[in-house]
Design an enzyme around this catalytic site. Sequence first.
Site, PDB file in Angstrom:
ATOM      1  N   SER A 238      53.444  37.452  28.373  1.00  0.00           N
ATOM      2  CA  SER A 238      53.189  36.824  29.666  1.00  0.00           C
ATOM      3  C   SER A 238      53.111  35.302  29.586  1.00  0.00           C
ATOM      4  O   SER A 238      53.060  34.642  30.616  1.00  0.00           O
ATOM      5  CB  SER A 238      51.902  37.375  30.281  1.00  0.00           C
ATOM      6  OG  SER A 238      50.784  37.031  29.486  1.00  0.00           O
TER       7      SER A 238
ATOM      8  N   LYS B 218      43.948  36.490  36.322  1.00  0.00           N
ATOM      9  CA  LYS B 218      44.417  35.195  35.823  1.00  0.00           C
ATOM     10  C   LYS B 218      44.251  34.110  36.885  1.00  0.00           C
ATOM     11  O   LYS B 218      43.820  32.987  36.582  1.00  0.00           O
ATOM     12  CB  LYS B 218      45.882  35.300  35.402  1.00  0.00           C
ATOM     13  CG  LYS B 218      46.118  36.193  34.193  1.00  0.00           C
ATOM     14  CD  LYS B 218      47.601  36.339  33.904  1.00  0.00           C
ATOM     15  CE  LYS B 218      47.853  37.244  32.702  1.00  0.00           C
ATOM     16  NZ  LYS B 218      49.300  37.426  32.437  1.00  0.00           N
TER      17      LYS B 218
END
Length: 701
Positions: free
Chosen positions: A574, A617
């Site tokens: 990611s 996040k």
Amino acid sequence: MSDNTDTDAAPDPDRESEDADEATTGDGHETTDEQPSEPSVDEPTNGDGATSDTTLGSDVEVEGESGLQDDEENLLGGLDIDSTAEIEVPERLVDQVIGQDHARDVIKKAAKQRRHVMMIGSPGTGKSMLAKAMSQLLPREELQDVLVYHNPDDGNEPKVRTVPGGKGEQIVEAHKEEARKRNQMRTFLMWIIIAIVMGYSLIIVQQLLLGILAAGVIYLAFRYGSRGSDAMIPNLLVNNASQKTAPFEDATGAHAGALLGDVRHDPFQSGGMETPSHDRVEPGAIHKANKGVLFVDEINTLDIRSQQKLMTAIQEGEFGITGQSERSSGAMVQTEPVPCDFIMIAAGNLDAMENMHPALRSRIKGYGYEVYMDDTIEDDPEMRRKYTRFVAQEVENDGRLPHFTEEAVQEIILEARRRAGRKGHLTLKFRDLGGLVRVAGDIARAEDKDFTTREDVLQAKRRSRSIEQQLADNYIERRKDYELTVNEGDVVGRVNGLAVMGEDSGIVLPVMAEVTPSQGPGQVIATGQLQEMAEEAVQNVSAIIKKFSDEDISEKDVHIQFVQAGEGGVDGDSASITVATAVISALEDVPVEQDIAMTGSLSVRGDVLPVGGVTHKIEAAAKAGLETIIIPEANTQDVMIEEEYEDMVEIVPVSHISEVLEVALAGEPEKDSLVDRLKSITGKALEHDVGRQGSGSPSPQ
């Protein structure tokens, strides 16, 4: 048992089994202590035992006149209630299961056909609850009691007999009563003999000491002889007299003795002080689960020998008991085979199949079903009604929590959406969600409230943070203290990346890049304890760099550092767009704006691919003071941040690395030149401006 000439011997256990069987009629139904027959597995019943016309996991029923509203967008699925006290909770566990429709149907079929089941899935998705539900679906009338008798021919080979459930206690009591009567007769006879001896020694011989010694010898002889009659009392190994449903045994993490049975060590093995071997026999979980369900979670944690013996028990339907320790006197004892006709439900996470004995898995698969447990389920009005019932179930099962108001349940359902991580879905990890319900209820109870309110749920969300969340928040605060998080200005070769810690927390993970002359062939060097997938992602990024950059990097080293990645290192891909942006910035000497954070995977052709944990996040970036978050366009539907963060950040979805650079790079002339070059290389025409204000922010759910 073989013939025994001792007149004090106990009745033959074979005869007792026959006598117990004679207590049934010709068609097999017991004439005494008759239990009502259980309803058919295919026909769910309501609380009074009558057959219900609803299916398993039926629609939620509400007490009183309140019913369903027409509003499909209602967070409670249209339920018109004031609190969860109005929700009727089903009595049977199988009716309380929410979601997992496939697994529930398999459990129904397996209970009807007596098939084994292996359930694989994340923790807290209802595996143990389904296993307990199966035990309620099995018929009770087949239950058996197991008795272990002394073997007069060989004391180390006790005999095993089975009788209908509830008869074992009667047989043991009958043996005890008979032994008590024999002991009374022996005691009476002993005192008569002692009196005669004492009278003879005093009157005839006139030797009191001799009389006392003779009386002592007689006493010891009678006491020693009485031990033989006590040894004839059978050991009730498995007692199902009080069982209202089929047995359910949880053997998760059980050692060999607890799983397979054991024979206790006897330190006094001679001299008349030893304990008969049949009295030292202990049943294992496989024997207690006879005619019921044996549940083993984390099946891979059982040692290989236990798995092999478990496989034998499944195949044979019976398994003898012996001492599990070779140094114990119980190792010399081996009983006759003990019935263990159980249905096995093995469970575990995905890694459970790796260390599971192949033959054991083959046995379960060949004679049963394998089921994967879902983590999420589609969000619709019916499911929201069942989630409302779930809150009511947790309150009822706990017994000490105040019921939840309508607004409190709505907040629980919103949290279920958020924890699903997918738009239009609800989480099925009910153990964690139930923990939130209990914490909220505890808060309300501590304040002596009649009902649990939305404010209690919000406070519970703060209190029930996972260890990973607490560590992540502490990590963010400590980085602020040491000014390690840069959220303003612009820097060459530095990008604020985003990562997840655990399953439900995010952190800001800066990535720095530097390009230096090479002493040999150029290479890409990445540090920060990268795991295998992260290393492969860096290699993919290097392919993009070679394609997009004007610089000849064959004689240069590209250094990539994941700043303070921690002991666990970096795993996953990611951070791919973060690495690519940092390296291109260093190569082209174009600064990156530091109030931006980003996450996203990257293909070798420059396409931005979706990643997991975007909600956590984004919230981590907001806590760190970052204002703009770049995420993959495919993840926009997964953004479900808390209300408090909605006005703190702007979310920019992207689908290609050129869009990432156009948003993240600073310095208009240099950035425009680089982006134009990327457009010409990729042939990608950006017909609209992808600036910060252009794409806007999706509405958080």
